[in-house]
Design a protein around this motif. Structure first.
Motif, short mmCIF file in Angstrom:
data_model
loop_
_atom_site.label_atom_id
_atom_site.label_comp_id
_atom_site.label_asym_id
_atom_site.label_seq_id
_atom_site.Cartn_x
_atom_site.Cartn_y
_atom_site.Cartn_z
N LEU A 157 0.82 -1.21 0.00
CA LEU A 157 0.00 0.00 0.00
C LEU A 157 0.86 1.26 0.00
O LEU A 157 2.00 1.25 0.48
CB LEU A 157 -0.90 0.04 1.23
N ALA A 158 0.27 2.34 -0.51
CA ALA A 158 0.87 3.67 -0.42
C ALA A 158 -0.20 4.65 0.00
O ALA A 158 -1.32 4.62 -0.53
CB ALA A 158 1.47 4.07 -1.77
N LEU A 159 0.12 5.50 0.95
CA LEU A 159 -0.82 6.52 1.44
C LEU A 159 -0.36 7.89 0.98
O LEU A 159 0.83 8.20 1.04
CB LEU A 159 -0.90 6.50 2.96
N ARG A 160 -1.31 8.70 0.53
CA ARG A 160 -1.00 10.05 0.10
C ARG A 160 -2.05 11.02 0.62
O ARG A 160 -3.24 10.71 0.64
CB ARG A 160 -0.96 10.14 -1.44
N PRO A 161 -1.62 12.22 1.06
CA PRO A 161 -2.59 13.25 1.44
C PRO A 161 -3.35 13.73 0.22
O PRO A 161 -2.86 13.65 -0.92
CB PRO A 161 -1.73 14.35 2.05
N VAL A 162 -4.56 14.25 0.45
CA VAL A 162 -5.41 14.74 -0.63
C VAL A 162 -5.42 16.25 -0.58
O VAL A 162 -5.82 16.85 0.43
CB VAL A 162 -6.84 14.19 -0.50
N LEU A 163 -4.97 16.89 -1.66
CA LEU A 163 -4.90 18.34 -1.73
C LEU A 163 -6.15 18.92 -2.39
O LEU A 163 -6.83 18.24 -3.16
CB LEU A 163 -3.67 18.77 -2.52
N GLY A 164 -6.44 20.18 -2.08
CA GLY A 164 -7.51 20.90 -2.76
C GLY A 164 -8.88 20.69 -2.16
O GLY A 164 -9.87 21.24 -2.66
N THR A 165 -9.00 19.91 -1.11
CA THR A 165 -10.28 19.70 -0.45
C THR A 165 -10.02 19.33 1.01
O THR A 165 -8.91 18.90 1.35
CB THR A 165 -11.08 18.58 -1.14
N ARG A 166 -11.01 19.49 1.85
CA ARG A 166 -10.87 19.12 3.26
C ARG A 166 -11.85 17.99 3.55
O ARG A 166 -13.03 18.22 3.82
CB ARG A 166 -11.14 20.33 4.16
N LEU A 167 -11.35 16.79 3.46
CA LEU A 167 -12.16 15.62 3.74
C LEU A 167 -11.77 15.07 5.11
O LEU A 167 -10.60 14.81 5.36
CB LEU A 167 -11.95 14.54 2.67
N SER A 168 -12.74 14.90 5.97
CA SER A 168 -12.45 14.35 7.29
C SER A 168 -13.59 13.44 7.72
O SER A 168 -14.74 13.58 7.30
CB SER A 168 -12.23 15.46 8.32
N TRP A 169 -13.23 12.50 8.57
CA TRP A 169 -14.19 11.54 9.12
C TRP A 169 -14.32 11.82 10.61
O TRP A 169 -13.32 12.02 11.30
CB TRP A 169 -13.66 10.13 8.88
N THR A 170 -15.55 11.89 11.09
CA THR A 170 -15.76 12.14 12.51
C THR A 170 -16.47 10.96 13.16
O THR A 170 -17.25 10.25 12.51
CB THR A 170 -16.60 13.42 12.74
N PHE A 171 -16.18 10.76 14.41
CA PHE A 171 -16.84 9.74 15.22
C PHE A 171 -17.59 10.48 16.31
O PHE A 171 -17.01 11.23 17.09
CB PHE A 171 -15.80 8.79 15.82
N ASP A 172 -18.91 10.30 16.32
CA ASP A 172 -19.77 11.10 17.18
C ASP A 172 -20.61 10.22 18.09
O ASP A 172 -20.88 9.04 17.79
CB ASP A 172 -20.73 11.94 16.31
N VAL A 173 -21.07 10.80 19.17
CA VAL A 173 -22.10 10.19 20.00
C VAL A 173 -23.34 11.06 19.84
O VAL A 173 -23.25 12.30 19.89
CB VAL A 173 -21.67 10.04 21.47
N ALA A 174 -24.49 10.43 19.60
CA ALA A 174 -25.68 11.20 19.24
C ALA A 174 -26.91 10.70 20.00
O ALA A 174 -27.02 9.52 20.36
CB ALA A 174 -25.94 11.10 17.73
N THR A 175 -27.84 11.63 20.22
CA THR A 175 -29.15 11.33 20.77
C THR A 175 -30.18 12.10 19.96
O THR A 175 -29.84 12.97 19.16
CB THR A 175 -29.25 11.74 22.26
N ALA A 176 -31.44 11.78 20.16
CA ALA A 176 -32.51 12.49 19.47
C ALA A 176 -32.80 13.80 20.20
O ALA A 176 -33.04 13.81 21.42
CB ALA A 176 -33.77 11.65 19.40
#
Length: 289
Positions: free
Chosen positions: A248-267
């Motif tokens: 595998l090879a990992l590379r940063p992604v330029l020109g955009t801000r993509l992020s993944w969040t882990f949340d705790v949620a309620t109604a």
């Protein structure tokens, strides 16, 4: 409560097991409610139980009534010094940012009279969010892209950058970084629709005016890099899901801000029960870095 249990379980048998009563009692209670209201609430066959239109219309009000009754019980239980009831929790798979067994173990030790129910996502974070809004879950650990859906209260526990994952032999590995345009013509390995990382990447491509092709959909995000490493496509996934290896090879992604969040949620529309509030107070102590 009998009506709601049957509606959520889609089965009189499972509802009786959940309520710890005999099935005939559940059936009699639902028939009595149908006679009182003058409508049929379920379509019953030998193979399934499905809400009618009247049952679907009644369900939100029935859940609100149960929530109000639970709030009253919570107030009494807190005065008496012990929580009771049921706590329904939803979570993603392959995400270890919260030590969920440890969290639930501590909660159970402190509140042994609360019945814990755990549901693992089968349709991604979107399914967990819908279950919260429908009242099927009390709290969920999930991933939401962008602004949370209306009706949810969320707290972000972790934010992870999304990186490009390429086969080691891919020509783009010669670059120190890549853009979405560089990847647009590649076959992708990704999570199914409804998963938070898939939603975030789809949003990024749409914002850039680009299209892409998802060749393989893999529900377990931890296995996505394995498919990439075997030359079946490229991926854009959160950094935590990738274990570096020679394939595998990992590379940063330029020109955009993509992020993944882990949340705790309620109604947001329902006041969190005392059990939910007690669980949320323990979350930070069981977060993993």
């Amino acid at each position: 409560m009998y009506f709601v249990s049957v509606a959520e379980e889609r089965s009189f048998t499972r509802a009786a097991e959940r309520l710890r009563v005999v099935q005939s009692g559940v059936s009699a209670a639902v028939r009595g409610l149908e006679r009182e209201l003058g409508v049929q609430l379920f379509e019953r066959t030998s193979q399934r139980v499905v809400l009618t239109d009247a049952g679907t219309a009644l369900l939100p009000a029935a859940r609100a009534t149960i929530d109000a009754a639970q709030a009253a019980r919570d107030a009494v239980d807190e005065v008496r010094g012990g929580l009771r009831g049921t706590l329904r929790i939803g979570t993603l798979t392959s995400v270890g940012f919260v030590d969920l067994p440890g969290l639930l173990g501590q909660f159970h030790a402190e509140h042994p009279h609360v019945d814990l129910r755990l549901r693992t996502a089968t349709s991604g974070s979107a399914g967990l969010a819908d279950a919260l809004l429908d009242g099927e879950l009390d709290v969920a650990f999930l991933s939401l892209s962008g602004h949370p859906p209306a009706g949810l209260s969320t707290r972000t526990l972790v934010a992870e950058p999304i990186v490009a994952v390429l086969p080691a032999s891919h020509p783009l590995t010669e670059r120190e970084s890549v853009s979405l345009a560089d990847l647009a013509d590649e076959p992708f390995v990704d999570s199914p629709l409804g998963y938070g990382n898939r939603t975030e990447v789809d949003r990024g491509f749409a914002a850039a005016g680009l299209q892409r092709r998802v060749a393989l959909e893999v529900a377990d995000i931890a296995t996505v890099p394995q498919y990439v490493g075997n030359g079946l496509g490229v991926a854009l996934i959160p950094r935590f899901a990738v274990r570096p290896g020679p394939e595998l090879a990992l590379r940063p992604v330029l020109g955009t801000r993509l992020s993944w969040t882990f949340d705790v949620a309620t109604a947001a529309a329902r006041r969190p029960s005392a059990a939910v509030r007690a669980l949320l107070r323990l979350v930070d102590a069981h977060r993993r870095s």
